[in-house]
Design an enzyme around this catalytic site. Structure first.
Site, short mmCIF file in Angstrom:
data_model
loop_
_atom_site.label_atom_id
_atom_site.label_comp_id
_atom_site.label_asym_id
_atom_site.label_seq_id
_atom_site.Cartn_x
_atom_site.Cartn_y
_atom_site.Cartn_z
CD GLU A 1 12.88 -2.43 -1.32
OE1 GLU A 1 12.25 -1.40 -1.57
OE2 GLU A 1 13.11 -3.30 -2.17
CE LYS B 1 10.13 0.17 -4.98
NZ LYS B 1 10.94 -0.72 -4.12
CG ASP C 1 12.64 17.88 -4.03
OD1 ASP C 1 12.02 16.80 -3.96
OD2 ASP C 1 12.08 18.98 -4.22
CG HIS D 1 13.66 -9.29 -0.56
ND1 HIS D 1 14.22 -8.04 -0.66
CD2 HIS D 1 12.45 -9.13 0.00
CE1 HIS D 1 13.35 -7.16 -0.19
NE2 HIS D 1 12.28 -7.79 0.22
C1 MEV Z 1 12.05 -4.09 -5.62
O1 MEV Z 1 12.13 -3.05 -4.67
C2 MEV Z 1 12.63 -3.65 -6.95
C3 MEV Z 1 12.46 -4.66 -8.10
O2 MEV Z 1 11.08 -5.04 -8.23
C4 MEV Z 1 12.96 -3.98 -9.36
C5 MEV Z 1 12.70 -4.75 -10.64
O3 MEV Z 1 11.74 -5.56 -10.68
O4 MEV Z 1 13.43 -4.50 -11.60
C6 MEV Z 1 13.23 -5.93 -7.83
#
Ligand code: MEV
Length: 415
Positions: free
Chosen positions: A47, A230, A246, A372
Site C-alpha cells: 500500500e 486496520k 505469522d 495518498h
Molecule cells: C488506510 O489504509 C488506513 C486508515 O484508514 C486508518 C485510519 O482510518 O485510522 C487511514
C-alpha cells in the site's frame, strides 16, 4: 536494491503446490527512536503511503524523545478441550493438584527448558453451557523464549492430552495453541509536545485535540475501531511480513484482545496532557504479540533474515533443536530482552503506534487523500506501463488534472 531473495527450490520447500514466487516491495521505516536506540525498520507492504507516513510519524515522535516500550515474558497458551467429563468440579481440582506431573509431561523441548522457557503453569476453565454441552478447557502456559511458539504449544498440548483424559475421566478433543496470547503482550508509548504538530494551516493544540477526539471515536464505536485498528496493522503487518512472522496469528489475537470487554474498540489510547500553558499528546498501544526471531520463515526465508539483521535481531548460534528452538545461552533472560523476540515485539508495537499517529494526524487535519493521491497516481502510472522518468511525469499530470484514473494514465502515456 536487494537482489531477489527466495529461490524457486526454497519456495518449493516452504509450502505445497508451488507454482511461482510472489514478491512485495521491501522498504525501510525511518527515524525510529525506541528506548533511546535508533532503528531502521524493514517493512514489506503493497500500500502506498504506509512507509512514508510511519517515517514521518517516527520523526515527530523524536520531538518527545521517541518511543518507550515494554513486554511481558513470551508466554503462550496451549488449550486442551475435555469433553464428557463426569464431574467437572472434581476434575478441575484433580487437574490442578496434578500440576507438577502435567508440566513434566508438557516439557517436550529440552532446548527450550535449558534456555529458561518451557511449561510454566496450568489453568482450568469450565464452559458449562456450549451447544455441545459442558466442557473443561485446560490451559498450559508455555514460555516460548525467542520462538513464536506454535509448534512448542501444539506439541505440549498433544503430549499432555492422554494424562488429562486419565485425570478427568473425560475425552480430549482439540489440542492447539490459542492465538489470543494475552499473557504475551507488548506495548509502546510516546509523548509529543503539541508544538511539534504546528504548521501554517493548523495550530499544534488543535491537532493534538483532533487526535484525542479521533481516538475517543474509535474507542466508543466499533465501526470506526475496525478502520482505526486496520491502520495500526498497516505498519505491524508490514514488519511481521518482512521478518517472516505469522501476521494472521497476531491479527487474530489483537482483534480478540480489542474486544475483550465485549465491545470491539481502538487498540490505542491518545490523550492530551497539559502542563501550565504547554500541551502534549500521550499515546499508548498495547496488544498480544506472538513473534519469533527463530524458527519457521524467520529462518528459512532469506529476506526475513536480512530484515532481522537490519533490526540487529538476527539469530546467532543455532542449537539445531527443531523449528521452535531458541539459540542463545549465557545470560538468557537479558539476551532475549535485548536482541530476541521480545525486542521485536516491542519494535512492532512502536511501529503500530507510529502508524496510527500518522493516520490520526492526517484525518484530524487535511484528510488522508491529499498525500495518498500522489502515491496512488504513481501506482496507476506504473500499472499503465510507465517506466523511469515517465512515472513521475504521468503521476504529476494526473494529480494536477485531479483525474487519478488508470484510463487517463494510459492516455497520457500514449501522448
Ligand atoms: C488506510 O489504509 C488506513 C486508515 O484508514 C486508518 C485510519 O482510518 O485510522 C487511514
Amino acid at each position: 536494491m536487494l537482489a531477489e531473495s527466495i529461490r524457486p527450490d526454497q519456495a518449493d520447500m516452504m509450502i505445497e503446490n508451488v507454482v511461482g514466487r510472489y514478491a512485495l516491495p521491501l522498504a525501510i521505516g525511518a527515524n525510529f527512536l525506541i528506548d533511546g536506540q535508533d532503528f531502521l525498520v524493514p517493512m514489506a507492504v503493497e500500500e502506498p503511503s504506509v512507509v512514508a507516513a510511519v517515517s514521518a510519524a517516527a520523526l515527530l515522535a523524536r520531538a518527545g524523545g521517541g518511543f518507550s516500550t515494554g513486554s511481558t515474558d513470551p508466554v503462550m497458551i496451549a488449550q486442551i478441550q475435555l469433553l464428557d467429563v463426569p464431574d467437572s468440579a472434581k476434575a478441575r481440582d484433580r487437574i490442578l493438584a496434578a500440576q507438577e506431573e502435567i508440566l513434566g509431561r508438557a516439557d517436550t523441548s529440552p532446548s527450550l527448558s535449558r534456555l529458561g522457557g518451557g511449561p510454566k503453569g496450568v489453568e482450568v476453565r469450565h464452559l458449562p453451557d456450549t451447544p455441545a454441552g459442558s466442557m473443561l478447557i485446560v490451559h498450559l502456559l508455555i514460555d516460548c523464549r525467542d520462538a513464536m511458539g506454535a509448534n512448542a504449544a501444539n506439541t505440549a498440548a498433544e503430549a499432555v492430552a492422554p494424562l488429562l483424559e486419565k485425570i478427568s475421566g473425560g475425552r480430549a478433543g482439540l489440542r492447539i495453541l490459542s492465538n489470543l496470547c494475552d499473557r504475551r503482550r507488548a506495548w509502546a508509548e510516546v509523548e509529543i509536545p503539541a508544538a511539534a504538530f504546528h504548521s501554517d494551516d493548523y495550530s499544534g493544540k488543535d491537532v493534538v485535540r483532533g487526535i484525542a477526539e479521533a481516538n475517543a471515536f474509535a474507542y466508543a464505536d466499533s465501526y470506526r475501531a475496525a478502520t482505526h485498528n486496520k491502520g495500526i496493522f498497516n505498519g505491524i503487518d508490514a514488519v511481521l511480513l518482512a521478518t517472516g512472522n505469522d501476521w494472521r496469528a497476531v491479527e487474530a489475537g489483537a482483534h480478540a484482545w480489542a474486544a475483550r470487554d465485549g465491545q470491539y474498540r481502538a487498540l490505542t489510547d491518545w490523550r492530551v496532557r497539559s502542563c501550565g500553558d504547554a500541551e502534549s499528546i500521550h499515546g499508548r498501544l498495547e496488544l498480544p504479540l506472538a513473534v519469533g526471531t527463530v524458527g519457521g520463515a524467520t529462518q528459512s526465508h532469506p529476506s526475513a533474515q536480512i530484515a532481522l539483521k537490519i533490526l540487529g535481531l538476527e539469530a546467532r548460534r543455532q542449537t539445531g533443536a527443531g523449528p521452535d528452538s531458541c539459540d542463545q545461552d549465557g545470560d538468557v533472560a537479558a539476551e532475549t530482552r535485548r536482541r530476541g523476540a521480545r525486542r521485536l515485539s516491542e519494535i512492532v508495537a512502536a511501529v503500530g503506534l507510529a502508524q496510527n499517529l500518522a493516520a490520526l494526524r492526517a484525518l484530524a487535519t487535511t484528510g488522508i487523500q491529499k498525500g495518498h493521491m500522489r502515491l496512488h497516481a504513481r501506482q496507476l502510472a506504473v500499472a499503465a506501463g510507465a517506466e523511469g522518468e515517465a512515472v513521475e511525469s504521468v503521476a504529476g499530470q494526473l494529480v494536477s488534472e485531479g483525474k487519478i484514473r488508470l484510463q487517463r494514465a494510459r492516455e497520457l502515456l500514449q501522448k
